[in-house]
Write a protein that holds these residues in place. Structure first.
Motif, PDB file in Angstrom:
ATOM      1  N   GLY A 252       0.807  -1.210   0.000  1.00 54.77           N
ATOM      2  CA  GLY A 252       0.000   0.000   0.000  1.00 54.77           C
ATOM      3  C   GLY A 252       0.841   1.262   0.000  1.00 54.77           C
ATOM      4  N   HIS A 253       0.254   2.347  -0.439  1.00 56.53           N
ATOM      5  CA  HIS A 253       0.931   3.635  -0.527  1.00 56.53           C
ATOM      6  C   HIS A 253       1.293   4.208   0.837  1.00 56.53           C
ATOM      7  CE1 HIS A 253      -3.484   3.845  -0.840  1.00 56.53           C
ATOM      8  NE2 HIS A 253      -3.384   4.818   0.055  1.00 56.53           N
ATOM      9  N   VAL A 254       0.557   3.821   1.894  1.00 59.37           N
ATOM     10  CA  VAL A 254       0.793   4.397   3.217  1.00 59.37           C
ATOM     11  C   VAL A 254       2.161   4.006   3.776  1.00 59.37           C
ATOM     12  CG1 VAL A 254      -0.112   4.584   5.585  1.00 59.37           C
ATOM     13  CG2 VAL A 254      -1.686   4.468   3.654  1.00 59.37           C
ATOM     14  N   PHE A 255       2.727   2.908   3.289  1.00 55.22           N
ATOM     15  CA  PHE A 255       4.075   2.536   3.717  1.00 55.22           C
ATOM     16  C   PHE A 255       5.047   3.700   3.510  1.00 55.22           C
ATOM     17  CE2 PHE A 255       2.714  -1.960   3.330  1.00 55.22           C
ATOM     18  CZ  PHE A 255       3.327  -2.496   4.453  1.00 55.22           C
ATOM     19  N   PHE A 256       4.797   4.527   2.490  1.00 55.55           N
ATOM     20  CA  PHE A 256       5.744   5.573   2.107  1.00 55.55           C
ATOM     21  C   PHE A 256       5.248   6.971   2.483  1.00 55.55           C
ATOM     22  CE2 PHE A 256       5.602   2.044  -0.946  1.00 55.55           C
ATOM     23  CZ  PHE A 256       6.847   1.476  -0.690  1.00 55.55           C
ATOM     24  N   ARG A 257       4.321   7.032   3.438  1.00 55.33           N
ATOM     25  CA  ARG A 257       3.712   8.314   3.806  1.00 55.33           C
ATOM     26  C   ARG A 257       4.740   9.347   4.242  1.00 55.33           C
ATOM     27  NH1 ARG A 257       2.189  12.485   3.827  1.00 55.33           N
ATOM     28  NH2 ARG A 257       0.291  13.454   4.613  1.00 55.33           N
ATOM     29  N   ALA A 267      14.773   3.237   5.321  1.00 52.67           N
ATOM     30  CA  ALA A 267      14.241   2.771   6.604  1.00 52.67           C
ATOM     31  C   ALA A 267      12.930   2.019   6.422  1.00 52.67           C
ATOM     32  CB  ALA A 267      14.050   3.950   7.554  1.00 52.67           C
ATOM     33  N   VAL A 268      12.139   2.417   5.420  1.00 59.03           N
ATOM     34  CA  VAL A 268      10.883   1.705   5.148  1.00 59.03           C
ATOM     35  C   VAL A 268      11.171   0.245   4.834  1.00 59.03           C
ATOM     36  CG1 VAL A 268       8.891   1.537   3.606  1.00 59.03           C
ATOM     37  CG2 VAL A 268       9.691   3.786   4.349  1.00 59.03           C
ATOM     38  N   TRP A 269      12.193   0.012   4.015  1.00 63.29           N
ATOM     39  CA  TRP A 269      12.561  -1.367   3.671  1.00 63.29           C
ATOM     40  C   TRP A 269      13.149  -2.110   4.860  1.00 63.29           C
ATOM     41  CZ3 TRP A 269      11.992  -4.744  -0.299  1.00 63.29           C
ATOM     42  CH2 TRP A 269      12.775  -5.898  -0.254  1.00 63.29           C
ATOM     43  N   ASP A 270      14.107  -1.462   5.520  1.00 62.73           N
ATOM     44  CA  ASP A 270      14.849  -2.126   6.597  1.00 62.73           C
ATOM     45  C   ASP A 270      13.960  -2.536   7.772  1.00 62.73           C
ATOM     46  OD1 ASP A 270      17.186  -1.850   5.165  1.00 62.73           O
ATOM     47  OD2 ASP A 270      17.811  -0.010   6.188  1.00 62.73           O
ATOM     48  N   TYR A 271      12.962  -1.730   8.088  1.00 60.85           N
ATOM     49  CA  TYR A 271      12.200  -1.966   9.308  1.00 60.85           C
ATOM     50  C   TYR A 271      10.750  -2.399   9.083  1.00 60.85           C
ATOM     51  CZ  TYR A 271      16.245   0.392  11.213  1.00 60.85           C
ATOM     52  OH  TYR A 271      17.530   0.732  11.533  1.00 60.85           O
ATOM     53  N   GLN A 272      10.274  -2.377   7.826  1.00 63.59           N
ATOM     54  CA  GLN A 272       8.895  -2.797   7.565  1.00 63.59           C
ATOM     55  C   GLN A 272       8.768  -3.681   6.332  1.00 63.59           C
ATOM     56  OE1 GLN A 272       6.864   1.134   7.538  1.00 63.59           O
ATOM     57  NE2 GLN A 272       5.747   0.402   9.324  1.00 63.59           N
ATOM     58  N   LEU A 273       9.117  -3.100   5.192  1.00 66.51           N
ATOM     59  CA  LEU A 273       8.747  -3.716   3.922  1.00 66.51           C
ATOM     60  C   LEU A 273       9.398  -5.065   3.679  1.00 66.51           C
ATOM     61  CD1 LEU A 273       6.783  -2.765   1.834  1.00 66.51           C
ATOM     62  CD2 LEU A 273       8.661  -1.755   0.537  1.00 66.51           C
ATOM     63  N   ARG A 274      10.659  -5.206   4.038  1.00 67.36           N
ATOM     64  CA  ARG A 274      11.339  -6.470   3.744  1.00 67.36           C
ATOM     65  C   ARG A 274      10.731  -7.631   4.515  1.00 67.36           C
ATOM     66  NH1 ARG A 274      15.988  -7.973   7.078  1.00 67.36           N
ATOM     67  NH2 ARG A 274      16.234  -6.538   8.833  1.00 67.36           N
ATOM     68  N   PHE A 275      10.213  -7.374   5.706  1.00 68.89           N
ATOM     69  CA  PHE A 275       9.574  -8.442   6.476  1.00 68.89           C
ATOM     70  C   PHE A 275       8.242  -8.837   5.833  1.00 68.89           C
ATOM     71  CE2 PHE A 275      12.189  -5.984   9.438  1.00 68.89           C
ATOM     72  CZ  PHE A 275      12.994  -6.996   9.958  1.00 68.89           C
ATOM     73  N   HIS A 276       7.512  -7.827   5.381  1.00 65.43           N
ATOM     74  CA  HIS A 276       6.232  -8.075   4.703  1.00 65.43           C
ATOM     75  C   HIS A 276       6.435  -8.901   3.436  1.00 65.43           C
ATOM     76  CE1 HIS A 276       2.335  -7.337   2.866  1.00 65.43           C
ATOM     77  NE2 HIS A 276       2.924  -6.765   1.833  1.00 65.43           N
ATOM     78  N   LEU A 277       7.443  -8.534   2.631  1.00 65.42           N
ATOM     79  CA  LEU A 277       7.661  -9.218   1.355  1.00 65.42           C
ATOM     80  C   LEU A 277       8.359 -10.561   1.530  1.00 65.42           C
ATOM     81  CD1 LEU A 277       8.615  -6.105  -0.785  1.00 65.42           C
ATOM     82  CD2 LEU A 277       6.487  -7.419  -0.845  1.00 65.42           C
ATOM     83  N   GLU A 284       9.290 -18.862  -2.186  1.00 65.80           N
ATOM     84  CA  GLU A 284       9.821 -18.528  -3.505  1.00 65.80           C
ATOM     85  C   GLU A 284      11.032 -17.616  -3.335  1.00 65.80           C
ATOM     86  OE1 GLU A 284       6.593 -17.254  -6.202  1.00 65.80           O
ATOM     87  OE2 GLU A 284       5.259 -17.837  -4.575  1.00 65.80           O
ATOM     88  N   GLU A 285      12.159 -18.196  -2.949  1.00 63.40           N
ATOM     89  CA  GLU A 285      13.357 -17.428  -2.652  1.00 63.40           C
ATOM     90  C   GLU A 285      13.843 -16.630  -3.855  1.00 63.40           C
ATOM     91  OE1 GLU A 285      16.268 -15.745  -0.428  1.00 63.40           O
ATOM     92  OE2 GLU A 285      14.628 -17.043   0.278  1.00 63.40           O
ATOM     93  N   GLN A 286      13.773 -17.212  -5.045  1.00 69.98           N
ATOM     94  CA  GLN A 286      14.226 -16.512  -6.239  1.00 69.98           C
ATOM     95  C   GLN A 286      13.353 -15.297  -6.529  1.00 69.98           C
ATOM     96  OE1 GLN A 286      17.050 -17.149  -7.840  1.00 69.98           O
ATOM     97  NE2 GLN A 286      16.662 -15.328  -9.095  1.00 69.98           N
ATOM     98  N   GLU A 287      12.058 -15.453  -6.316  1.00 64.94           N
ATOM     99  CA  GLU A 287      11.138 -14.336  -6.505  1.00 64.94           C
ATOM    100  C   GLU A 287      11.476 -13.205  -5.546  1.00 64.94           C
ATOM    101  OE1 GLU A 287       8.456 -13.954  -8.561  1.00 64.94           O
ATOM    102  OE2 GLU A 287       8.806 -15.836  -9.621  1.00 64.94           O
ATOM    103  N   TYR A 288      11.762 -13.555  -4.297  1.00 63.10           N
ATOM    104  CA  TYR A 288      12.091 -12.530  -3.309  1.00 63.10           C
ATOM    105  C   TYR A 288      13.378 -11.800  -3.683  1.00 63.10           C
ATOM    106  CZ  TYR A 288      13.564 -10.275   0.997  1.00 63.10           C
ATOM    107  OH  TYR A 288      13.992  -9.347   1.912  1.00 63.10           O
TER     108      TYR A 288
END
Length: 323
Positions: A252-257, A267-277, A284-288
């Motif tokens: 969602g767009h709110v991740f980058f508010r 920081a969005v990736w390091d502390y939120q997004l990478r865990f979600h994805l 599917e390790e290759q997909e990730y």
């Protein structure tokens, strides 16, 4: 000029600060304006509520479902927080919490029968028929609807409002017409099938999807530099296209508010997004790895001497920095 001392007031004392915002379960940005009754979100909600009595905002994480519900509730009640109640369902939430049940006395001498959130709001709305009351239920699909609502589930229907039903205690109650229900849920939660069965013909459902235009508005408002903004839009389009085959990967767009520069975006990736994805592509390790590479490509540029940016292929950023 004043001859006396000047009184300093905080944003919270003026009712526009974080405390006021969080009290209404809205955004915690003090400068964010409220939406009015003529806003399209409110017009749509009122039209649906008039026909169904309840609206469920459904969508993936970070799309602003709770924000939308809280803003609509605030507009419908004209900012009167005494006419809005917020609850959040969870797997152990039950009838005694929501409808009516025994509560322990503070002195430990026994128990007392007390009304839960729903019955309290029913009584408030019934006693003030000239005003609308709103019950906002977050994470509707996390609870067992039949267990939480009991017999009242039937009487949520618009055609059955005002008809009497009995609580487990034998007390008779009614769901008044002026009690509106707004709810949110993630369509991938385990309890969605139960929600569809319970509310499918009772409430309207509104899809709240990742919104590219809203993301662009966030980036412009935050002053995110053009190279980063362009890269983020490419990633946003890529991952949400991938979500067509892997729905759990929707972002969602709110991740980058609050992303305003490279550090806050990382920081969005390091502390939120990478865990979600990582969870979305756990099998599917290759997909990730491909997703991870696409994210890193956001930052694959270098500054030239005249201040303009020059794109670099993925993977060459580190080499350039080392050189």
């Amino acid at each position: 000029m004043s001859h006396g001392p000047v009184r300093e007031l905080t944003a919270d004392q003026l009712g526009i600060g974080v405390e006021a915002a969080t009290a209404s379960h809205a955004s915690n940005r003090p400068d964010e304006p409220e939406i009015k009754l003529d806003d399209p979100l409110v017009i749509e909600a009122l039209w649906l509520l008039d026909r169904f009595g309840g609206v469920i905002y459904t969508g993936p994480p970070g799309t602003g479902k709770s924000w939308q519900a809280s803003k609509v509730a605030n507009a419908v009640t004209n900012g009167d927080t005494t006419r809005v109640r917020y609850v959040q369902f969870h797997p152990s939430y039950q009838y005694e919490d929501f409808m009516q049940g025994f509560r322990p006395l503070k002195d430990g001498s026994g128990f007392r029968l007390e009304d839960g959130h729903f019955i309290e709001m029913c009584d408030k709305a019934a006693g003030d028929p000239g005003n609308k009351y709103v019950l906002v239920i977050d994470e509707l699909s996390r609870g067992d609807a039949a267990r939480v609502f009991g017999e009242a589930l039937t009487y949520l229907e618009k055609s059955k409002r005002g008809l009497p039903f009995r609580l487990a205690s034998g007390e008779e109650k009614r769901v008044p017409d002026n009690l509106l229900i707004l709810a949110t849920m993630n369509p991938l939660d385990r309890g969605v099938d139960e929600v569809d069965a319970a509310f499918g013909r009772r409430f309207a459902q509104v899809a709240v999807e990742p919104n590219r235009n809203t993301l662009q508005e966030f980036m412009e408002e935050n002053g995110l530099a053009a190279p980063l903004a362009d890269g983020l839009l490419r990633f946003f389009d890529f991952i949400n296209k991938r979500a067509l085959t892997t729905p759990q990967a929707a972002v969602g767009h709110v991740f980058f508010r609050d992303a305003s520069d490279e550090d806050s975006l990382r920081a969005v990736w390091d502390y939120q997004l990478r865990f979600h994805l990582k969870k979305a592509f756990q099998l599917e390790e290759q997909e990730y790895r491909e997703v991870q590479g696409r994210w890193q490509s956001i930052f694959s540029y270098q500054r030239t001497k005249d201040g303009e940016s020059e794109a670099l292929p993925v993977g060459e950023e580190e080499e350039s920095e080392q050189a």
